[in-house]
Design an enzyme around this catalytic site. Structure first.
Site, PDB file in Angstrom:
ATOM      1  CG  ASP A  36      -2.113   0.946   1.094  1.00  0.00           C
ATOM      2  OD1 ASP A  36      -3.207   0.453   0.773  1.00  0.00           O
ATOM      3  OD2 ASP A  36      -1.949   2.179   1.280  1.00  0.00           O
ATOM      4  CE1 TYR A 150     -14.021   3.336  -9.170  1.00  0.00           C
ATOM      5  CE2 TYR A 150     -16.196   2.561  -9.794  1.00  0.00           C
ATOM      6  CZ  TYR A 150     -15.032   2.396  -9.081  1.00  0.00           C
ATOM      7  OH  TYR A 150     -14.872   1.291  -8.270  1.00  0.00           O
TER       8      TYR A 150
HETATM    9  P1  NAD Z   1     -10.317   2.054  -0.217  1.00  0.00           P
HETATM   10  O1  NAD Z   1     -10.562   3.076  -1.287  1.00  0.00           O
HETATM   11  O2  NAD Z   1     -11.043   2.140   1.075  1.00  0.00           O
HETATM   12  O3  NAD Z   1      -8.763   1.978   0.051  1.00  0.00           O
HETATM   13  C1  NAD Z   1      -7.887   2.272  -0.979  1.00  0.00           C
HETATM   14  C2  NAD Z   1      -6.459   1.932  -0.569  1.00  0.00           C
HETATM   15  O4  NAD Z   1      -5.656   2.302  -1.680  1.00  0.00           O
HETATM   16  C3  NAD Z   1      -5.953   2.724   0.629  1.00  0.00           C
HETATM   17  O5  NAD Z   1      -5.363   1.833   1.550  1.00  0.00           O
HETATM   18  C4  NAD Z   1      -4.926   3.666   0.002  1.00  0.00           C
HETATM   19  O6  NAD Z   1      -3.839   3.968   0.864  1.00  0.00           O
HETATM   20  C5  NAD Z   1      -4.472   2.860  -1.207  1.00  0.00           C
HETATM   21  N1  NAD Z   1      -3.876   3.678  -2.260  1.00  0.00           N
HETATM   22  C6  NAD Z   1      -4.305   4.873  -2.731  1.00  0.00           C
HETATM   23  N2  NAD Z   1      -3.464   5.322  -3.684  1.00  0.00           N
HETATM   24  C7  NAD Z   1      -2.503   4.378  -3.833  1.00  0.00           C
HETATM   25  C8  NAD Z   1      -1.355   4.259  -4.652  1.00  0.00           C
HETATM   26  N3  NAD Z   1      -1.017   5.228  -5.524  1.00  0.00           N
HETATM   27  N4  NAD Z   1      -0.577   3.154  -4.534  1.00  0.00           N
HETATM   28  C9  NAD Z   1      -0.909   2.182  -3.666  1.00  0.00           C
HETATM   29  N5  NAD Z   1      -1.963   2.231  -2.841  1.00  0.00           N
HETATM   30  C10 NAD Z   1      -2.759   3.313  -2.933  1.00  0.00           C
HETATM   31  O7  NAD Z   1     -10.532   0.627  -0.838  1.00  0.00           O
HETATM   32  P2  NAD Z   1     -11.834  -0.055  -1.444  1.00  0.00           P
HETATM   33  O8  NAD Z   1     -13.066   0.787  -1.340  1.00  0.00           O
HETATM   34  O9  NAD Z   1     -11.784  -1.411  -0.864  1.00  0.00           O
HETATM   35  O10 NAD Z   1     -11.492  -0.097  -3.004  1.00  0.00           O
HETATM   36  C11 NAD Z   1     -10.487  -0.946  -3.485  1.00  0.00           C
HETATM   37  C12 NAD Z   1     -10.699  -1.168  -4.963  1.00  0.00           C
HETATM   38  O11 NAD Z   1     -11.997  -1.724  -5.163  1.00  0.00           O
HETATM   39  C13 NAD Z   1     -10.645   0.097  -5.825  1.00  0.00           C
HETATM   40  O12 NAD Z   1     -10.021  -0.208  -7.043  1.00  0.00           O
HETATM   41  C14 NAD Z   1     -12.110   0.428  -6.027  1.00  0.00           C
HETATM   42  O13 NAD Z   1     -12.326   1.167  -7.209  1.00  0.00           O
HETATM   43  C15 NAD Z   1     -12.684  -0.963  -6.141  1.00  0.00           C
HETATM   44  N6  NAD Z   1     -14.124  -1.030  -5.893  1.00  0.00           N
HETATM   45  C16 NAD Z   1     -14.632  -0.572  -4.713  1.00  0.00           C
HETATM   46  C17 NAD Z   1     -16.004  -0.622  -4.508  1.00  0.00           C
HETATM   47  C18 NAD Z   1     -16.628  -0.098  -3.240  1.00  0.00           C
HETATM   48  O14 NAD Z   1     -17.871   0.073  -3.223  1.00  0.00           O
HETATM   49  N7  NAD Z   1     -15.860   0.129  -2.185  1.00  0.00           N
HETATM   50  C19 NAD Z   1     -16.846  -1.147  -5.495  1.00  0.00           C
HETATM   51  C20 NAD Z   1     -16.282  -1.629  -6.680  1.00  0.00           C
HETATM   52  C21 NAD Z   1     -14.906  -1.566  -6.866  1.00  0.00           C
END
Ligand code: NAD
Length: 248
Positions: A36, A150
């Site tokens: 991360d 997105y």
């Molecule tokens: P989150 O957004 O809560 O956490 C994101 C993590 O990414 C954090 O720990 C942050 O430190 C890290 N991060 C940010 N920039 C970074 C970088 N440049 N390099 C490395 N790490 C980095 O996580 P989430 O909501 O579980 O989402 C994770 C993935 O799932 C994303 O790709 C998101 O688009 C996708 N997603 C999420 C949802 C949802 O509803 N939460 C739905 C569909 C897809």
């Protein structure tokens, strides 16, 4: 122990789906490298069995290459990092678009450039290796309001996934995309809190889920483990929806 003897790297594993996936893969027997951008978030995973943590910014090719040179060859790579940009095409600046494209798509290209050679070596010696790319139901699967950058970038993830799957299918390296519905994670809570009416915003997110609730990270992790394991050995190039029925 469906991931026994497998080494799996996960990006954006500091919280949310990435952190839950790191724990689930470790519980399934994998040696997990949880990465991360945020060292503070990774600290919570550092003492857990079968998980080692490494700080990694997936927008930094130099850091990715240095990490790849420092690690054993991988059996699995879960490109989880991504960002939600809120707004229509009318509010989308070039800077926001470029940031979303960079973090949601180009980061996966960078990770694959660095780690696919090792994945192919493991695919040859062990008979299988797998990449999982994080997409979304908001992609080529379905349009949602205020998700221009997105949805477009998550659709690109599906195209990237199919192209990688086609290139390496004959060499035992699979590549699939995961397309979740709305998942209760810290970033979703942030989007709800920053809405003009947070109570209504949460109701609206729940209302678009026909099961009447948000997904938990634990609704997602069994599919993550499956797609990284040999149980899915005949599955490649697929956009796998775990959306609670949104796209029925
Ligand atoms: P989150 O957004 O809560 O956490 C994101 C993590 O990414 C954090 O720990 C942050 O430190 C890290 N991060 C940010 N920039 C970074 C970088 N440049 N390099 C490395 N790490 C980095 O996580 P989430 O909501 O579980 O989402 C994770 C993935 O799932 C994303 O790709 C998101 O688009 C996708 N997603 C999420 C949802 C949802 O509803 N939460 C739905 C569909 C897809």
């Amino acid at each position: 122990m469906v991931l026994k003897n497998k080494t799996i790297l996960i990006t954006a594993a500091g919280q949310g789906i990435g952190a839950a996936s790191a724990r689930a893969c470790a519980a399934a027997g994998a040696q997990v490298i949880a990465t991360d951008l945020d060292a503070g978030l990774l600290a919570a995973l550092g003492d857990e069995p079968n998980i080692q943590t490494r700080v990694l910014d997936v927008t930094d090719q130099g850091a990715i290459d240095a990490l790849a040179a420092d690690l054993p060859d991988l059996d699995g790579l879960f490109n989880c990092a991504g960002v939600v940009h809120h707004g229509t095409v009318l509010e989308l600046t070039d800077a926001d678009w470029n940031f979303a494209l960079d973090l949601n798509v180009t980061s996966m290209v960078r990770m694959c450039r660095a780690f696919v050679p090792g994945l192919l070596r493991r695919a040859k010696s062990e008979g299988s290796a797998a990449i999982l790319n994080m997409s979304s139901m908001a992609s080529s699967e379905k349009g949602f309001i205020n998700r221009t950058a997105y949805g477009a970038t998550k659709a690109a993830v599906i195209g990237l996934t199919k192209a990688i799957a086609a290139d390496f299918v004959a060499r035992n390296l699979r590549c699939n995309a995961l397309c979740p519905g709305t998942v209760d994670t810290p970033s979703l809570r942030g989007r709800i809190a920053s809405a003009p009416d947070p109570v209504q915003a949460e109701k609206d997110f729940i209302a678009r889920q026909p099961m009447g609730r948000l997904a938990t990270v634990d609704d997602l992790t069994p599919t993550v483990v499956h797609l990284l394991s040999d149980g899915s050995r005949f599955v490649t190039g697929q956009a796998v929806l775990v959306d609670g029925g949104v796209t029925i």
